[in-house]
Design an enzyme around this catalytic site. Structure first.
Site, PDB file in Angstrom:
ATOM      1  N   ASP A  22      -9.968   1.224  -4.608  1.00 23.83           N
ATOM      2  CA  ASP A  22     -10.650   2.518  -4.778  1.00 23.83           C
ATOM      3  C   ASP A  22     -11.639   2.406  -5.942  1.00 23.83           C
ATOM      4  OD1 ASP A  22      -9.169   3.995  -2.740  1.00 23.83           O
ATOM      5  OD2 ASP A  22      -7.450   3.649  -4.041  1.00 23.83           O
ATOM      6  N   ASP A  59     -17.482  -3.327  -2.900  1.00 25.22           N
ATOM      7  CA  ASP A  59     -18.857  -2.977  -2.509  1.00 25.22           C
ATOM      8  C   ASP A  59     -19.451  -1.985  -3.506  1.00 25.22           C
ATOM      9  OD1 ASP A  59     -17.147  -0.886  -1.769  1.00 25.22           O
ATOM     10  OD2 ASP A  59     -18.599  -0.121  -0.323  1.00 25.22           O
ATOM     11  N   ASP A  78       0.864  -1.182   0.000  1.00 26.82           N
ATOM     12  CA  ASP A  78       0.000   0.000   0.000  1.00 26.82           C
ATOM     13  C   ASP A  78       0.897   1.228   0.000  1.00 26.82           C
ATOM     14  OD1 ASP A  78      -2.179   1.945   0.572  1.00 26.82           O
ATOM     15  OD2 ASP A  78      -3.326   0.165   1.102  1.00 26.82           O
TER      16      ASP A  78
HETATM   17  C1  LIG Z   1     -10.395   1.739  -0.546  1.00 26.06           C
HETATM   18  S1  LIG Z   1      -8.937   1.260   0.241  1.00 26.06           S
HETATM   19  C2  LIG Z   1      -9.278  -0.400   0.819  1.00 26.06           C
HETATM   20  C3  LIG Z   1      -8.356  -0.840   1.912  1.00 26.06           C
HETATM   21  C4  LIG Z   1      -8.605  -2.242   2.479  1.00 26.06           C
HETATM   22  N1  LIG Z   1      -8.382  -3.293   1.499  1.00 26.06           N
HETATM   23  C5  LIG Z   1      -9.989  -2.369   3.069  1.00 26.06           C
HETATM   24  O1  LIG Z   1     -10.817  -3.066   2.479  1.00 26.06           O
HETATM   25  O2  LIG Z   1     -10.241  -1.766   4.114  1.00 26.06           O
HETATM   26  C6  LIG Z   1      -7.852   0.985  -1.137  1.00 26.06           C
HETATM   27  C7  LIG Z   1      -6.381   0.993  -0.784  1.00 26.06           C
HETATM   28  O3  LIG Z   1      -5.617   0.696  -1.943  1.00 26.06           O
HETATM   29  C8  LIG Z   1      -4.432   1.469  -1.909  1.00 26.06           C
HETATM   30  N2  LIG Z   1      -3.914   1.543  -3.288  1.00 26.06           N
HETATM   31  C9  LIG Z   1      -4.547   2.085  -4.346  1.00 26.06           C
HETATM   32  N3  LIG Z   1      -3.784   1.963  -5.458  1.00 26.06           N
HETATM   33  C10 LIG Z   1      -2.645   1.307  -5.102  1.00 26.06           C
HETATM   34  C11 LIG Z   1      -1.474   0.904  -5.798  1.00 26.06           C
HETATM   35  N4  LIG Z   1      -1.323   1.127  -7.112  1.00 26.06           N
HETATM   36  N5  LIG Z   1      -0.516   0.266  -5.100  1.00 26.06           N
HETATM   37  C12 LIG Z   1      -0.657   0.046  -3.778  1.00 26.06           C
HETATM   38  N6  LIG Z   1      -1.745   0.405  -3.066  1.00 26.06           N
HETATM   39  C13 LIG Z   1      -2.730   1.039  -3.698  1.00 26.06           C
HETATM   40  C14 LIG Z   1      -4.863   2.776  -1.293  1.00 26.06           C
HETATM   41  O4  LIG Z   1      -3.799   3.471  -0.708  1.00 26.06           O
HETATM   42  C15 LIG Z   1      -5.883   2.326  -0.245  1.00 26.06           C
HETATM   43  O5  LIG Z   1      -5.288   2.116   1.016  1.00 26.06           O
END
Ligand SMILES: C[S@@+](CC[C@H](N)C(=O)[O-])C[C@H]1O[C@@H](n2cnc3c(N)ncnc32)[C@H](O)[C@@H]1O
Length: 224
Positions: free
Chosen positions: A116, A152, A66
């Protein structure tokens, strides 16, 4: 970031952290200190679900990536407190990790939980699960490796289903196709809990990497 998270980063990063700099090819056996299968989790957030899954399956190594620094500190703390030796925490972009630092066939699985959603149409191109991403991921996953996604956001779930079903490198682990029932081994994630509170429907997808070789336009890293 809490003081505990900052402390964990300072204490534990040199041992369990990975800087995703794209500058070297990783030897995962050396990194984990054993030859157990390695699953990549992209976007672990605060890492509670990651720690739970690592504790429940100590013979699987989890490379959790992350860009979110407090979450990295949190996961390091959880791994330290729970004595989880099968977790490594990466800081940076998972695409660079996959493209530049992982060798072909080196992963036994890929987990992407609640990426995301980028709900606005003009942002759809930022979504992670796209054909190009799957081309790259397919080269790094060994035959039989499972890609497990959950979201979701229903329009994104439909997109995931469409691109994974269409990709020649993957087959749906559900013989009848479609979404998978939520597997018991996937804990509730923080982001999922927030979605459920808003009344969102959660969909899981389980796809298997098929045997035949996929060519990717980027050269795989050779370590040379
Ligand atoms: C919406 S959050 C979900 C976090 C966790 N999986 C949850 O369900 O609570 C998405 C996460 O993906 C990470 N993220 C997005 N694009 C990424 C990338 N290219 N490499 C690493 N992490 C990434 C973001 O920083 C964020 O913490």
């Amino acid at each position: 970031m809490t003081a505990g998270q900052a402390d964990a980063l300072q204490r534990l990063w040199p041992t369990w952290g990975l800087d995703i700099d794209g500058q070297r090819v990783l030897d995962l056996t050396e990194m984990f200190g054993n030859g157990n299968p390695v699953v990549l989790e992209i976007g672990f957030g605060m890492g509670e679900a990651t720690a739970q899954m690592a504790g429940a399956d100590p013979d699987t190594n989890i490379l959790a990536v992350d860009v979110h620094t407090p979450g990295q500190g949190n996961l390091l703390n959880l791994a330290d407190q729970q004595g989880l030796s099968n977790v490594r925490v990466g800081n940076g972009d998972a695409i660079i990790l996959l493209r530049e630092m992982l060798t072909p066939g080196s992963l036994a699985g890929l987990r992407v939980y609640f990426p995301d959603p980028w709900p606005k149409k003009r942002h759809h191109k930022r979504r992670l699960i796209q054909p190009e991403f799957l081309d790259l991921a397919a080269t790094r996953l060994g035959p039989g490796a499972i890609v497990h996604c959950a979201t979701d956001w229903e329009p994104y779930a439909e997109q995931m289903l469409e691109v994974l079903t269409a990709h020649p490198g993957f087959e749906n682990a559900q013989p009848e196709g479609g979404f998978a029932p939520r597997p018991e081994f996937r804990p509730l994630t923080r982001f999922e809990g927030q979605g459920l509170e808003k009344g969102h429907v959660v969909n899981d997808l389980l796809f298997r990497r098929v045997e035949h070789v996929i060519a990717h336009k980027d050269q795989p890293p050779t370590g040379a």
